[in-house]
Scaffold this active site. Structure first.
Site, PDB file in Angstrom:
ATOM      1  N   GLY A 359      31.370  49.722  38.517  1.00 13.48           N
ATOM      2  CA  GLY A 359      32.566  50.314  37.956  1.00 13.48           C
ATOM      3  C   GLY A 359      33.298  49.324  37.076  1.00 13.48           C
ATOM      4  CB  CYS A 360      36.310  49.602  34.980  1.00  9.22           C
ATOM      5  SG  CYS A 360      37.597  50.203  36.086  1.00  9.22           S
ATOM      6  CB  THR A 361      37.492  46.971  39.460  1.00  5.00           C
ATOM      7  OG1 THR A 361      36.899  47.864  40.413  1.00  5.00           O
ATOM      8  CG2 THR A 361      38.628  47.662  38.753  1.00  5.00           C
TER       9      THR A 361
END
Length: 387
Positions: A359-361
């Site tokens: 994911g983006c994190t």
């Protein structure tokens, strides 16, 4: 005696008198030693930094080859870098100086430095924990200790309740779990929240630039790179012009106030390091650090660190067969990248279909919406995520 030398002595006398009037006869300002040999910008650059710091009321002993000609600056004459470090040790051991700033120091394992930078988005000071040295041989243990080192440093400099964030690097999620244990057991950690929309204590690049936390926890190699970027992004890298340097060596049973600057550090950064040292000395940093360490140990620090060092069990040769494929649109966050495939296998063994993703994190486990809570319970019980 030359007129120039007489004028310097008179200026020094008035400076000390003003300092006494401002701070009281019983509380003189700290004396900070500075080694001047070894800079890529020449010895004069360090003398300039000393003069700049002295104008702020700090007494500076420059360990170098040239006489000082600025009020509040005194020269300790040496001819080699080796002699310079011997002189630094002597000044600190004798109490003639309360802190030192130098370009290299052989810190023992367990000691690492906490830097301080000015973040560009809002001009806010942020502590980078840590920037040089080796805090621990185990990565997660090192990050946990780095958080404590950063908190103590910030508090000694007057930040009463520093907010703590963990940079999104390997080990950050596990370190977060361990710090949450300390917090649950009574150690007062004020966790920061990322400026990104999904929040959380894990900090990303945006948070570095805007200073979303007071203390940014990272490993020392990453921290070292960050220090160089923050201090020289205006100059192309060969001249560090902004900030306070790589900071003080912090660790148990290390009782010398020694701060590190780079050979590329220019006068503004060296001046900042001298001021940083004076702040720490005036803030009784050793007492602050001892207080933080005691509070953390009362909250179970030793057990937490021992848990960080536990080696993982060997990966089983046989892999679980994948359950029937399902549509997986939900994400479970908080899993270390190195544990991601093991976490998927753990769910497969419980007959829950899952996939790994990014994911983006950071890494995520993808799961069906209907089985999120069940899957979280399994991963929590096996230590892959925290509550």
């Amino acid at each position: 005696m030359a007129d120039k030398e007489i004028n310097r002595i008179i200026a020094d006398t008035f400076l000390k008198l003003a300092d006494t009037l401002e701070n009281g006869a019983q509380a003189p300002r700290a004396v900070i030693a500075l080694t001047a040999l070894g800079s890529e910008h020449g010895e004069d650059e360090l003398y300039q930094a000393a003069a700049m710091a002295a104008k702020q009321g700090i007494q500076v002993k420059v360990i170098g080859t040239k006489p000082a000609n600025a009020p509040g600056v005194e020269t300790v004459s040496i001819s080699t870098e080796e002699e310079g470090h011997e002189a630094l040790e002597s000044l600190l051991d004798s109490g003639a100086a309360q802190g030192g700033v130098t370009m290299h120091y052989p810190f023992p394992i367990g000691v690492s430095t906490v830097g301080r930078v000015i973040t560009p988005a809002k001009g806010k000071a942020m502590y980078i924990a840590t920037t040089t040295g080796t805090t621990a041989l185990d990565r997660v243990e090192g990050l946990v200790r780095n958080a404590l080192y950063g908190i103590a440093t910030a508090k000694a400099c007057g930040v009463a309740e520093p907010t703590v964030g963990l940079l999104n690097i390997d080990g950050a999620r596990q370190a977060e779990l361990q710090l949450l244990k300390l917090a649950t057991n009574g150690y007062p950690i004020r966790f920061a929240t990322s400026g990104r929309s999904d929040g959380g204590v894990i900090m990303r690049g945006n948070d570095l630039l805007r200073g979303s936390c007071d203390v940014m926890v990272t490993d020392s190699l990453t921290g070292n790179i960050l220090m160089k970027l923050f201090s020289s992004y205006h100059t192309g890298g060969n001249y560090e012009s902004v900030g306070y340097g790589y900071g003080p060596g912090m660790g148990e049973n290390f009782d010398k106030l020694i701060l590190i600057v780079s050979r590329a550090s220019g006068a503004p950064v060296v001046q900042g390091a001298i001021e940083f040292a004076a702040e720490l000395a005036g803030g009784d940093y050793q007492r602050v650090f001892a207080t933080e360490l005691k509070a953390a140990k009362q909250a179970g620090l030793d057990a937490v660190l021992a848990g960080c060092r536990v080696q993982k069990q060997p990966v089983e040769v046989s892999k679980a067969a994948a359950p029937p494929k399902e549509v997986v649109t939900a994400e479970i966050h908080g899993i270390e990248i190195l544990d991601l495939e093991d976490a998927v296998q753990a769910l497969w063994k419980e007959n829950i279909y899952a996939e790994s993703g990014m994911g983006c994190t950071g890494p995520v486990v993808l799961i069906s919406e209907a089985k999120v809570e069940q899957a979280k319970g399994i991963l929590l019980s096996k230590g892959y995520i925290g509550e």
